[in-house]
Enzyme design. Sequence first.
Site, PDB file in Angstrom:
ATOM      1  N   CYS A   1       0.829  -1.200   0.000  1.00 59.21           N
ATOM      2  CA  CYS A   1       0.000   0.000   0.000  1.00 59.21           C
ATOM      3  C   CYS A   1       0.870   1.258   0.000  1.00 59.21           C
ATOM      4  CB  CYS A   1      -0.976  -0.036   1.176  1.00 59.21           C
ATOM      5  SG  CYS A   1      -2.337   1.143   1.009  1.00 59.21           S
TER       6      CYS A   1
ATOM      7  N   HIS B 290      -3.454  -4.784   0.220  1.00 60.62           N
ATOM      8  CA  HIS B 290      -2.958  -5.357   1.477  1.00 60.62           C
ATOM      9  C   HIS B 290      -3.043  -6.881   1.414  1.00 60.62           C
ATOM     10  CE1 HIS B 290      -2.607  -1.696   4.015  1.00 60.62           C
ATOM     11  NE2 HIS B 290      -3.538  -1.222   3.203  1.00 60.62           N
TER      12      HIS B 290
ATOM     13  N   GLU C  80      -1.591  -9.028   3.133  1.00 61.90           N
ATOM     14  CA  GLU C  80      -1.510  -9.660   4.449  1.00 61.90           C
ATOM     15  C   GLU C  80      -2.870 -10.085   4.990  1.00 61.90           C
ATOM     16  OE1 GLU C  80      -1.421  -5.106   5.331  1.00 61.90           O
ATOM     17  OE2 GLU C  80      -0.781  -6.497   3.765  1.00 61.90           O
TER      18      GLU C  80
END
Length: 545
Positions: free
Chosen positions: A381, A507, A509
């Site tokens: 990001c 993102h 993750e």
Amino acid sequence: MTKFVFVTGGVVSSIGKGIVAASLGRLLKSRDYSVSILKLDPYINVDPGTMSPFQHGEVFVTQDGAETDLDLGHYERFTDTSMSRLNSVTTGSIYQAVINKERRGDYNGGTVQVIPHITNEIKDRISRVARDTNPDVVITEIGGTVGDIESLPFLEAIRQFRKDVGRQNVLYLHVTLIPWIASAGEMKTKPTQHSVKELRSIGIQPDILVCRCDRALPGGLKQKLSEFCDVPPEGVIPAVDAKSIYEVPLILEREGLAQEALELLNMEQREPDLSQWQTLVERLYSPKHRVEIAIVGKYVQLSDAYLSVVEALRHAAIAMGSELHLRWVNSEKLEVEGAEYHLDGVDGVIVPGGFGVRGVDGKIEAIKYARLRQIPFLGLCLGMQCSVIEWARNVAGFADAHSAEFEPHTENPVINLLPEQQDVVDLGGTMRLGLYPCRILPNSLAFRLYQEEVIYERHRHRYEFNNAYRNLFLESGYVISGSSPDGRLVEIVELPQHPFFIACQFHPEFQSRPSAPHPLFKGFIEAAIAHFESSSGTQIPLEVF
């Protein structure tokens, strides 16, 4: 009919209710029961989207774009189930909904009160999860600690819930602390007794106690807790501290938590299949390699601010058979003390997301260091935006290049708002939130990692790559390896002349799982292992790959 488990906490905050709820969800899923987990947060913010990470840790984003508590990340990772905005409820959202109904006249001029209007809205949110997702079990975690004034409406609502749906369909699970008093040389049950007393004064009798402790709970204390708290001995579940949160489901399984919960809910006892989870923990505790990864950010004093990033790194390290060491680097200090001082000797550099100009120049310096020293780099990001700024300044020749978010008057805004965003003034009104598609460029590093032409990833950002500079970047050596299907939005950039340099606008993750590490993180750790091995002059066992 859906069954309901309510998880409360006592004695102290941060006692681990979220991990207990997620672990119970894992244990039920291992028995082929479907599960959804709901978080009730007592703060008055409508959601944590505008809260400082120092106050509340990371903001976890669901597929449908809800900004939620970080515990939803635990729920998803432990149960392999995607949550939605239905799974996150705050006091602020409850009162907002009730006030909106009052303004519309839904209450026919009646006096709006905490009971029944607020409590009915809370119960409806719980029931809505059951109606819309139809799981076998809905686990609801109530944030805060029993005795907190702001939690009282939630506790009253779940007290009423058992009456509404039937006693056999509701279970109350209370997580509490059994401290070891070193000077006395013994464990003390009194804090738990007082916590249960507080809960019972509200009208809730816990069915199961999960007792956090740093050592084994003696049988005598277990019996004492059973008698004083009016919980059967088999309902007193010790939860001894674990080296990793991923061991907790196995610990609670051995202590009989799922079996007791199924018994109390009148559900069929099934044999669990935790073989995959057991293998995961065994790999975690028996690594073949070691890598040190630098996380460069401005919230590093609180690791929970980057919780999903840390867990995604851990998932990848487990899969690659590597021991993970983290070096937390404050990007503001890096601006003063230099990248060499903070990053020398690391095997990989990761720059995660964030908002605001503070520490940005330090992140840019870290990216430059990783690029020039051929150290594996992953940008997430804001990390991607900083990598674009770094390239524009140091390679493309625009020394004043910046993001319009940080320097509105820069002559070279390589990161900028889209034209249609310019006049939107409401905070969050220009945010791109939730799941969006991305088309991957063939023969790119991104394609090698994903092995997919189109991927879907979660976003949480406001500014975008400025397409006015696209050709300049391509001509100077950057590769745009991922973009929106219409080609308008840049999603992934990479440097092919680097061993591993990739950055994404989304993102990743948030979609990593212990059993399925995210491809970008797995590739990053693989490259970090190769960097470590080449630096130390040792060979990498082939079976790791």
